[in-house]
Design a protein around this motif. Sequence first.
Motif, PDB file in Angstrom:
ATOM      1  N   SER A  39       0.849  -1.179   0.000  1.00 12.04           N
ATOM      2  CA  SER A  39       0.000   0.000   0.000  1.00 12.04           C
ATOM      3  C   SER A  39       0.886   1.231   0.000  1.00 12.04           C
ATOM      4  O   SER A  39       1.602   1.472   0.968  1.00 12.04           O
ATOM      5  CB  SER A  39      -0.898   0.019   1.238  1.00 12.04           C
ATOM      6  OG  SER A  39      -1.707  -1.116   1.255  1.00 12.04           O
ATOM      7  N   SER A 215      -9.686  -0.426  -8.289  1.00 13.59           N
ATOM      8  CA  SER A 215      -9.064   0.875  -8.485  1.00 13.59           C
ATOM      9  C   SER A 215      -9.757   1.623  -9.613  1.00 13.59           C
ATOM     10  O   SER A 215      -9.924   1.104 -10.717  1.00 13.59           O
ATOM     11  CB  SER A 215      -7.574   0.696  -8.818  1.00 13.59           C
ATOM     12  OG  SER A 215      -6.934   1.947  -8.906  1.00 13.59           O
ATOM     13  N   LEU A 231     -10.052   6.418  -6.284  1.00 11.62           N
ATOM     14  CA  LEU A 231      -9.787   5.593  -5.108  1.00 11.62           C
ATOM     15  C   LEU A 231      -9.320   4.205  -5.475  1.00 11.62           C
ATOM     16  O   LEU A 231      -9.621   3.693  -6.558  1.00 11.62           O
ATOM     17  CB  LEU A 231     -11.021   5.488  -4.206  1.00 11.62           C
ATOM     18  CG  LEU A 231     -12.223   4.723  -4.726  1.00 11.62           C
ATOM     19  CD1 LEU A 231     -12.777   3.835  -3.643  1.00 11.62           C
ATOM     20  CD2 LEU A 231     -13.298   5.701  -5.166  1.00 11.62           C
ATOM     21  N   THR A 232      -8.555   3.634  -4.564  1.00 12.53           N
ATOM     22  CA  THR A 232      -8.093   2.257  -4.684  1.00 12.53           C
ATOM     23  C   THR A 232      -8.391   1.546  -3.382  1.00 12.53           C
ATOM     24  O   THR A 232      -7.976   1.995  -2.306  1.00 12.53           O
ATOM     25  CB  THR A 232      -6.587   2.188  -4.973  1.00 12.53           C
ATOM     26  OG1 THR A 232      -6.319   2.802  -6.229  1.00 12.53           O
ATOM     27  CG2 THR A 232      -6.111   0.740  -5.013  1.00 12.53           C
ATOM     28  N   ARG A 233      -9.131   0.450  -3.478  1.00 11.30           N
ATOM     29  CA  ARG A 233      -9.447  -0.358  -2.300  1.00 11.30           C
ATOM     30  C   ARG A 233      -8.692  -1.676  -2.413  1.00 11.30           C
ATOM     31  O   ARG A 233      -8.695  -2.317  -3.457  1.00 11.30           O
ATOM     32  CB  ARG A 233     -10.943  -0.655  -2.224  1.00 11.30           C
ATOM     33  CG  ARG A 233     -11.831   0.568  -2.113  1.00 11.30           C
ATOM     34  CD  ARG A 233     -13.268   0.169  -2.317  1.00 11.30           C
ATOM     35  NE  ARG A 233     -14.184   1.297  -2.187  1.00 11.30           N
ATOM     36  CZ  ARG A 233     -15.350   1.374  -2.835  1.00 11.30           C
ATOM     37  NH1 ARG A 233     -15.732   0.399  -3.645  1.00 11.30           N
ATOM     38  NH2 ARG A 233     -16.118   2.426  -2.668  1.00 11.30           N
ATOM     39  N   LYS A 245      -8.654  -4.009   5.434  1.00 16.90           N
ATOM     40  CA  LYS A 245      -9.110  -3.293   4.249  1.00 16.90           C
ATOM     41  C   LYS A 245      -8.355  -1.966   4.186  1.00 16.90           C
ATOM     42  O   LYS A 245      -8.377  -1.202   5.148  1.00 16.90           O
ATOM     43  CB  LYS A 245     -10.619  -3.037   4.306  1.00 16.90           C
ATOM     44  CG  LYS A 245     -11.462  -4.305   4.336  1.00 16.90           C
ATOM     45  CD  LYS A 245     -12.925  -3.997   4.594  1.00 16.90           C
ATOM     46  CE  LYS A 245     -13.557  -3.287   3.415  1.00 16.90           C
ATOM     47  NZ  LYS A 245     -13.709  -4.182   2.249  1.00 16.90           N
ATOM     48  N   THR A 247      -7.760   1.548   1.961  1.00 19.13           N
ATOM     49  CA  THR A 247      -8.341   2.396   0.919  1.00 19.13           C
ATOM     50  C   THR A 247      -7.503   3.659   0.753  1.00 19.13           C
ATOM     51  O   THR A 247      -7.204   4.343   1.733  1.00 19.13           O
ATOM     52  CB  THR A 247      -9.792   2.802   1.273  1.00 19.13           C
ATOM     53  OG1 THR A 247     -10.567   1.626   1.495  1.00 19.13           O
ATOM     54  CG2 THR A 247     -10.415   3.603   0.136  1.00 19.13           C
TER      55      THR A 247
END
Length: 270
Positions: A39, A215, A231-233, A245, A247
């Motif tokens: 991340s 994403s 956003l990217t989860r 999780k 984000t």
Amino acid sequence: MFAWIWSTFREGRIGALFGSLICSSQMESTGATRMHQTSPSLHSPLLPALLLVSVAAWPSFGAERTAADAWPAASAVLQRFITSQEKTSRWPWPLETIEIEASLPKLEKTGWLRAIRKVLPGEKPHYDFLEISGDRTVKNLVIARYISATERAAELPASSVAITPSNYEIRYAGNVCVGDRPAYAFRVIPRKNREGLLNAVLWLDSETSIAVRESGYLAKNPSVFLKRVNLTRENALNAGAIEAKITHILVETRLVGPARLVIVERPVTD
């Protein structure tokens, strides 16, 4: 090489592109097909660059195949994922920790929140704040508004935002790697410009059918003061279950420039 990259961009297969590049690099150095699931830091220049490159590549996808015409294994994984959404709560854990790191880079302001969130059926989430610090502007304009927007999004009917053929056009985009696990990438394109839908690339774990990465950008901006919400989860897996999780959100605002958030959610087990 450059011709292949350009054709991949034109086809919109950004998920397959990044997966192939990183997996190929790992194969050359270690002899294994592997992509470490990481991340990017809130302040890393990599996240905005990836978001910019990926969303710029999406409008054209002529060479992609529909999921029905793809490799049968990918289609089976997609179908299990679609079915699982009917059984999965939008809040996966009744009690969880949430950490939010936010910033307004143009104003050089940052803020931080850590809380325990309790979710009861039929009620709004309840927050017990453990720590909140940083600039007041970030806390009020970024963190508080994110929490409010999350609660409003949870009030939308689950069927209206689920990744299903009725809400999205879904196209198979190729194979990718997450850690030492293979996954399948799908391009998901909203059929309507509706609140809560995401124009994105979706990665599904090949064994569990869990969404390990999503994403893209919101199909409809939630406010006239926002230009775009990217956003990217990511779901970190352990023994086939989600253990965290993560984000990343990049909001392009009209008033204060970009706003960035990193949200980490984990179940409370004790």
